[in-house]
Design an enzyme around this catalytic site. Structure first.
Site, short mmCIF file in Angstrom:
data_model
loop_
_atom_site.label_atom_id
_atom_site.label_comp_id
_atom_site.label_asym_id
_atom_site.label_seq_id
_atom_site.Cartn_x
_atom_site.Cartn_y
_atom_site.Cartn_z
N MET A 131 -12.26 4.00 -0.20
CA MET A 131 -12.91 4.15 1.11
C MET A 131 -13.63 5.48 1.07
O MET A 131 -13.23 6.46 1.72
CB MET A 131 -11.84 4.09 2.22
CG MET A 131 -11.31 2.68 2.42
SD MET A 131 -9.72 2.62 3.26
CE MET A 131 -8.65 2.81 1.85
N MET A 144 -11.16 -6.54 5.49
CA MET A 144 -10.41 -5.58 6.30
C MET A 144 -10.05 -6.22 7.64
O MET A 144 -10.93 -6.72 8.35
CB MET A 144 -11.23 -4.30 6.55
CG MET A 144 -11.56 -3.48 5.32
SD MET A 144 -10.16 -2.96 4.31
CE MET A 144 -9.18 -2.03 5.51
N ASP A 200 -4.82 3.38 -1.69
CA ASP A 200 -5.90 3.61 -0.73
C ASP A 200 -6.50 4.99 -0.90
O ASP A 200 -5.87 6.00 -0.58
CB ASP A 200 -5.35 3.45 0.69
CG ASP A 200 -5.14 1.99 1.05
OD1 ASP A 200 -6.09 1.21 0.86
OD2 ASP A 200 -4.04 1.64 1.50
N HIS A 237 -1.16 -1.32 -4.39
CA HIS A 237 -2.44 -1.03 -3.73
C HIS A 237 -2.53 0.47 -3.42
O HIS A 237 -1.63 1.04 -2.79
CB HIS A 237 -2.52 -1.85 -2.44
CG HIS A 237 -3.83 -1.79 -1.73
ND1 HIS A 237 -4.92 -2.56 -2.08
CD2 HIS A 237 -4.23 -1.06 -0.66
CE1 HIS A 237 -5.92 -2.31 -1.26
NE2 HIS A 237 -5.54 -1.39 -0.38
N MET A 245 -9.20 7.67 0.23
CA MET A 245 -10.00 8.01 1.42
C MET A 245 -10.59 9.40 1.26
O MET A 245 -9.95 10.30 0.71
CB MET A 245 -9.11 7.97 2.65
CG MET A 245 -8.39 6.64 2.82
SD MET A 245 -7.45 6.62 4.35
CE MET A 245 -6.64 5.02 4.23
N SER A 274 0.85 -1.19 0.00
CA SER A 274 0.00 0.00 0.00
C SER A 274 0.88 1.24 0.00
O SER A 274 1.66 1.46 0.94
CB SER A 274 -0.90 0.03 1.24
OG SER A 274 -1.43 1.34 1.38
N HIS A 331 -8.42 0.87 -3.89
CA HIS A 331 -9.35 0.58 -2.79
C HIS A 331 -10.05 1.88 -2.40
O HIS A 331 -9.43 2.76 -1.81
CB HIS A 331 -8.52 0.01 -1.62
CG HIS A 331 -9.28 -0.27 -0.39
ND1 HIS A 331 -8.66 -0.52 0.82
CD2 HIS A 331 -10.62 -0.35 -0.13
CE1 HIS A 331 -9.57 -0.74 1.75
NE2 HIS A 331 -10.77 -0.63 1.21
N ASP A 366 -6.44 -6.79 4.12
CA ASP A 366 -5.93 -5.42 4.19
C ASP A 366 -5.93 -4.92 5.63
O ASP A 366 -7.00 -4.73 6.23
CB ASP A 366 -6.82 -4.52 3.31
CG ASP A 366 -6.22 -3.14 3.08
OD1 ASP A 366 -5.17 -2.84 3.67
OD2 ASP A 366 -6.83 -2.37 2.31
#
Ligand code: DX5
Ligand code: ZN
Length: 225
Positions: A72, A141, A39, A37, A41, A12, A70, A176
């Site tokens: 979020m 998660m 992330d 990966h 957010m 990540s 990913h 993750d």
């Protein structure tokens, strides 16, 4: 992308040097990362705030493997085309992010990407029972999402259940949060094939000493077996 259940390490880049993403991505790939990966957010679904589509688009030319994005964020659907345009290979949305995950997964595939569905620690495996033919990846998660470097929450029973539910379907099980050489064997034995790791890959290394990233990834891989 061909499907297999061999072990894959997906660092990540949340744990990378934020002033040097291109070089960081090249370093982890050169040292053996299978996927990268990313992330995303939004400061709403999770407390932290990271990468919009233009940032992800800027990462794309550096990623030679698989760009695993990913989300979020909530809502999701309005941003699917923007992340497709940014070059995501896999786009994962949280089941908790809205009332219409089925529609979201359909839209992700329609935009030409592999569709992932992520489950927070409090969400049971059964929540995706009717989504199995819609998903290419299930992300379990093992921390409450929002930050790197948190303590692993044991979800091995959930992983085992998902592995049974998935059967022969070509669906990856990705873990993750808090993955390191101690926790990797537990989740691998339970049926995971993709291990996301941020702090455990980047710790101690840098673009000037990328061999540390390689050693960190090998330690996870060897422990996972
Ligand atoms: C958590 C993120 C993870 C996280 C992993 O919200 O989705 O990808 O950065 O970081 P570590 O491996 O440090 O727990
Ligand atoms: Zn993640």
């Amino acid at each position: 992308m061909t499907f297999d259940r061999s072990l894959k390490i997906a660092p990540s880049i949340l744990s990378a040097d934020f002033a040097n993403f291109g070089a960081e991505i090249r370093a982890i790939e050169m040292q053996g990362a299978d996927w990268v990966h990313v992330d995303v957010m939004d400061g709403h679904f999770v407390p932290n705030l990271t990468f919009g589509p233009p940032a992800v688009k800027a990462f794309r030319p550096h990623v030679k493997t698989v760009m695993d994005v990913h989300l979020m964020i909530s809502p999701v659907d309005a941003y699917i085309d923007a992340y497709a345009d940014a070059g995501a290979d896999i786009l994962t949305a949280h089941i908790e992010a809205g009332p219409h995950i089925h529609r979201t997964l359909q839209a992700i595939r329609a935009a030409g990407m592999k569709a992932g569905v992520a489950l927070n620690p409090g969400t049971p495996a059964d929540a995706i029972a009717h989504l199995l033919d819609m998903a290419d990846l299930v992300c379990v998660m093992t921390v409450n999402p929002g930050f790197g470097g948190q303590k692993f929450i044991d979800m091995t029973a959930k992983i085992r259940k998902l592995r049974d539910m998935i059967g022969d379907r070509p669906i990856h099980i990705e873990i993750d949060g808090g993955v390191d050489p101690t926790t990797a064997p537990l989740v691998r034995a339970a049926g995971a094939d993709v291990l996301v790791a941020g702090s455990a890959v980047f710790k101690g290394g840098s673009v000037d000493s990328p061999e540390i990233y390689g050693a960190n990834m090998r330690a996870i891989r060897t422990a996972a077996g």
